[in-house]
Each structure stands twice: as structure tokens, then as C-alpha cells.
Design a protein around this motif. Sequence first.
Motif, PDB file in Angstrom:
ATOM      1  N   GLN A 163       0.808  -1.221  -0.071  1.00  0.00           N
ATOM      2  CA  GLN A 163       0.116   0.136  -0.073  1.00  0.00           C
ATOM      3  C   GLN A 163       1.090   1.274  -0.084  1.00  0.00           C
ATOM      4  N   PHE A 164       2.096   1.226   0.639  1.00  0.00           N
ATOM      5  CA  PHE A 164       2.930   2.230   0.643  1.00  0.00           C
ATOM      6  C   PHE A 164       3.424   2.525  -0.769  1.00  0.00           C
ATOM      7  N   LEU A 165       4.019   1.248  -1.337  1.00  0.00           N
ATOM      8  CA  LEU A 165       4.611   1.472  -2.862  1.00  0.00           C
ATOM      9  C   LEU A 165       3.491   2.015  -3.735  1.00  0.00           C
ATOM     10  N   ASP A 166       2.206   1.716  -3.653  1.00  0.00           N
ATOM     11  CA  ASP A 166       1.100   2.330  -4.301  1.00  0.00           C
ATOM     12  C   ASP A 166       0.991   3.795  -4.218  1.00  0.00           C
ATOM     13  N   ARG A 167       1.333   4.235  -2.905  1.00  0.00           N
ATOM     14  CA  ARG A 167       1.149   5.753  -2.532  1.00  0.00           C
ATOM     15  C   ARG A 167       2.460   6.220  -3.301  1.00  0.00           C
ATOM     16  N   MET A 168       3.558   5.891  -3.158  1.00  0.00           N
ATOM     17  CA  MET A 168       4.750   6.263  -3.836  1.00  0.00           C
ATOM     18  C   MET A 168       4.546   6.390  -5.481  1.00  0.00           C
ATOM     19  N   LEU A 169       4.041   5.323  -6.009  1.00  0.00           N
ATOM     20  CA  LEU A 169       3.960   5.366  -7.376  1.00  0.00           C
ATOM     21  C   LEU A 169       2.973   6.362  -7.899  1.00  0.00           C
ATOM     22  N   ALA A 170       2.046   6.504  -7.068  1.00  0.00           N
ATOM     23  CA  ALA A 170       0.742   7.764  -7.387  1.00  0.00           C
ATOM     24  C   ALA A 170       1.257   9.005  -7.172  1.00  0.00           C
ATOM     25  N   ALA A 171       2.120   8.967  -6.437  1.00  0.00           N
ATOM     26  CA  ALA A 171       2.599  10.574  -6.227  1.00  0.00           C
ATOM     27  C   ALA A 171       3.801  10.924  -7.429  1.00  0.00           C
ATOM     28  N   ALA A 172       4.024   9.684  -8.248  1.00  0.00           N
ATOM     29  CA  ALA A 172       4.963  10.043  -9.394  1.00  0.00           C
ATOM     30  C   ALA A 172       4.185   9.655 -10.633  1.00  0.00           C
ATOM     31  N   GLY A 173       2.669   9.766 -10.578  1.00  0.00           N
ATOM     32  CA  GLY A 173       1.899   9.526 -11.685  1.00  0.00           C
ATOM     33  C   GLY A 173       1.948   8.211 -12.378  1.00  0.00           C
ATOM     34  N   LEU A 174       2.272   7.220 -11.428  1.00  0.00           N
ATOM     35  CA  LEU A 174       2.221   5.911 -11.779  1.00  0.00           C
ATOM     36  C   LEU A 174       1.350   5.063 -10.955  1.00  0.00           C
ATOM     37  N   SER A 175       0.832   4.074 -11.557  1.00  0.00           N
ATOM     38  CA  SER A 175      -0.033   3.092 -10.909  1.00  0.00           C
ATOM     39  C   SER A 175      -0.199   1.617 -11.400  1.00  0.00           C
ATOM     40  N   ARG A 176      -0.305   0.411 -10.930  1.00  0.00           N
ATOM     41  CA  ARG A 176      -0.494  -0.792 -11.058  1.00  0.00           C
ATOM     42  C   ARG A 176      -1.567  -0.969 -12.088  1.00  0.00           C
ATOM     43  N   GLN A 177      -2.712   0.075 -11.984  1.00  0.00           N
ATOM     44  CA  GLN A 177      -3.762  -0.093 -12.976  1.00  0.00           C
ATOM     45  C   GLN A 177      -3.519   0.390 -14.343  1.00  0.00           C
ATOM     46  N   SER A 178      -2.527   1.064 -14.278  1.00  0.00           N
ATOM     47  CA  SER A 178      -2.322   1.912 -15.813  1.00  0.00           C
ATOM     48  C   SER A 178      -1.196   1.627 -16.513  1.00  0.00           C
ATOM     49  N   ASN A 179       0.074   1.748 -15.675  1.00  0.00           N
ATOM     50  CA  ASN A 179       1.337   1.860 -16.162  1.00  0.00           C
ATOM     51  C   ASN A 179       2.525   1.254 -15.477  1.00  0.00           C
ATOM     52  N   VAL A 180       2.047   0.447 -14.677  1.00  0.00           N
ATOM     53  CA  VAL A 180       3.139  -0.417 -13.742  1.00  0.00           C
ATOM     54  C   VAL A 180       2.883  -1.780 -13.852  1.00  0.00           C
ATOM     55  N   TYR A 181       3.821  -2.763 -13.660  1.00  0.00           N
ATOM     56  CA  TYR A 181       3.919  -4.152 -13.950  1.00  0.00           C
ATOM     57  C   TYR A 181       4.612  -4.622 -12.586  1.00  0.00           C
ATOM     58  N   ILE A 182       4.159  -5.496 -11.745  1.00  0.00           N
ATOM     59  CA  ILE A 182       4.873  -5.856 -10.439  1.00  0.00           C
ATOM     60  C   ILE A 182       5.108  -7.225 -10.303  1.00  0.00           C
ATOM     61  N   SER A 183       6.350  -7.809  -9.819  1.00  0.00           N
ATOM     62  CA  SER A 183       6.573  -9.279  -9.731  1.00  0.00           C
ATOM     63  C   SER A 183       7.607  -9.192  -8.807  1.00  0.00           C
ATOM     64  N   ASN A 184       8.056 -10.416  -8.443  1.00  0.00           N
ATOM     65  CA  ASN A 184       9.220 -11.036  -7.334  1.00  0.00           C
ATOM     66  C   ASN A 184      10.176 -11.631  -7.831  1.00  0.00           C
ATOM     67  N   VAL A 185      11.154 -11.673  -7.368  1.00  0.00           N
ATOM     68  CA  VAL A 185      12.384 -12.592  -7.830  1.00  0.00           C
ATOM     69  C   VAL A 185      11.889 -14.040  -7.485  1.00  0.00           C
ATOM     70  N   VAL A 186      11.411 -14.373  -6.088  1.00  0.00           N
ATOM     71  CA  VAL A 186      10.909 -15.636  -5.779  1.00  0.00           C
ATOM     72  C   VAL A 186       9.266 -15.763  -5.822  1.00  0.00           C
ATOM     73  N   PRO A 187       8.583 -16.682  -6.575  1.00  0.00           N
ATOM     74  CA  PRO A 187       7.223 -16.583  -6.658  1.00  0.00           C
ATOM     75  C   PRO A 187       6.492 -17.410  -5.352  1.00  0.00           C
ATOM     76  N   TRP A 188       7.127 -17.772  -4.339  1.00  0.00           N
ATOM     77  CA  TRP A 188       6.599 -18.404  -3.231  1.00  0.00           C
ATOM     78  C   TRP A 188       7.057 -17.918  -2.222  1.00  0.00           C
ATOM     79  N   ARG A 189       6.139 -17.956  -1.094  1.00  0.00           N
ATOM     80  CA  ARG A 189       6.501 -17.383   0.361  1.00  0.00           C
ATOM     81  C   ARG A 189       7.442 -18.157   1.038  1.00  0.00           C
ATOM     82  N   PRO A 190       8.732 -17.815   1.383  1.00  0.00           N
ATOM     83  CA  PRO A 190       9.566 -18.626   2.348  1.00  0.00           C
ATOM     84  C   PRO A 190       8.844 -18.746   3.609  1.00  0.00           C
TER      85      PRO A 190
END
Length: 289
Positions: A163-190
Motif C-alpha cells: 500500500q505504501f508502494l502504491d502511494r509512492m507510485l501514485a505521487a509520481a503519476g504511476l499506478s499498477r492499474q495503468s502503467n506499472v507491472y509488479i513481480s518478485n524474484v521468488v514466486p513462493w513465500r519462504p
Amino acid sequence: MMNRGNEITSDMDPAFLLAWHVEMGADEAIGFDPVDRFTAPSAPEIRMPAAPRPAAADGAPRTVADIVAPTVPVAGPRVIEARPVQSVIGAGPAEAVRVAASCNNLEELRAAIEAFDGGTLKRGAKCTVFADGVPGAPLMVVGEAPGADEDREGRPFVGASGQFLDRMLAAAGLSRQSNVYISNVVPWRPLGNRTPDPAVIAMCLPFLMRHIELAKPQALLLVGKVPTGALFGSDDGITRLRGKMRDITAGGLTLPAMPTYHPAFLLRQPAQKGQAWRDLLTIRERLTL
């Protein structure tokens, strides 16, 4: 097993159960045969003779019951037949390279990761957390691994740090709904949200590189030490690496990558938010929106 709430189920992987017991503090095995103690009686039943019968009248025939006192059978624990143990480590980096290279689009890559043998790491997670946001977006954010919230919902960065990442992105005019794609190095929770070890990162890295190649972003934002170290090939801490943009190559794609602090770190150390904000603005300038 912890992949269905907090319950231990009969279809769990023995190797993961062993790792879980070690994590919980068990340090010694007692007995050689596995025993299902959930089906055992709370206390062993005692073989007791039946109450004595009155003596037979003179001349009356005697029965067997008059001679042999019946006993109550003892119900003991049910012995479980051991199953073959699956690989603790998983299929390994070489197989990951082969499988990742065979994927021609993001949907094939998702299916391949979900079917891949990720060892006890994967069997200890509820689901495979692949990605969120807009495939093909100009900015791709790469994190470390799913946490409890992400493992529950099946999407990356949905907890407090997300949620904090979303607020940072929004302040820079970015969002995962329009122009951001998000993933991880590891796809499973350790297990226990621990930092993924080098063997796990090496096994998952071919999937991430193919993921970047297929998603075709214009730039990468690497949040935290794990993605930065994996893609830069460096053991330095994130404090030394952040803010120093480099080009990386994923297959036939070369693009800039900016390391910065993980949002979870920024929530604990708010004084560092200014540096992360400068990192985000720097990589934002490289995007064509």
C-alpha cells in the motif's frame, strides 16, 4: 503443514513437515516407525478380567466363560506407511532455465512456474504469486518474495508495504492499474518470511529473466537487496547500491534498472523516504508514458 491456515494435513510433503518441526524447535527423533498419534487413544486400555461369575451348582454343566475370564483388547496407535520423500531443493536452476526458455508468452510462463517443482519452498506456500498490474507496462517493479498477505491473496505487494508502494507510485503519476507491472524474484513465500537463500534465488532467477523479457518494460525498479543482488550479481548491501542505475540484459532485451529501498524498510526507517523518492523520480524520467 501450514499451507491451509494453521492445520497439518495428511497430504503434506514429508520433507516440508520435517523442516517445519525443526523450525518449531524439534531437535530429536524418537522411534523408527512413523505413528499417527491423532488416532491413538488418550490412554492405553488395561486388560482386566471380567467380574467373577457365581459358582455353578453341583452337577450343573460348566461353560467356557466360567473357566476363562474374557479380556478387553488393547487398541494401539495406527502405524503409517512412509511415502517417498520429494526433493527438498526442487528441480534446480538447470531445469528452470530449460522450462523458462520454452515459454513464449506470460500465460505460458505463469503455467510453467505453477507446475514447476519448487521443493519445500513451494510446498510450504499456499499459492504461486506470479504478478500484478499491466503486462507490457513501461515500468516493472521487482521485489523479493511474497509475504503472508501476498501468499493469501496470490498477488504481489498487497500488504502494508504494498500500500505504501502504491502511494509512492501514485505521487509520481504511476499506478499498477495503468502503467506499472509488479513481480518478485521468488514466486513462493519462504517459511517464516525468511530471506530466500542463494540456492532458491538461483533456481528462480531464470524465470524472472524470462519474465522481464516477455513483459518488455522500458525500465525496472528493484526494491530491496534481493532483486538488486540477483540482477546485478552483487553481494553489496542496498545502502551502497541504491540510486546507482545500471543496464541489464534479459534475453534480447536491454533496459535500465534502478535499485532502491524496499517499502517495508521505508516504513521502519521513514528518514530514508527522500532517497527512495529521488530514485523513483530518476527512473520515471526514463519512461515514455
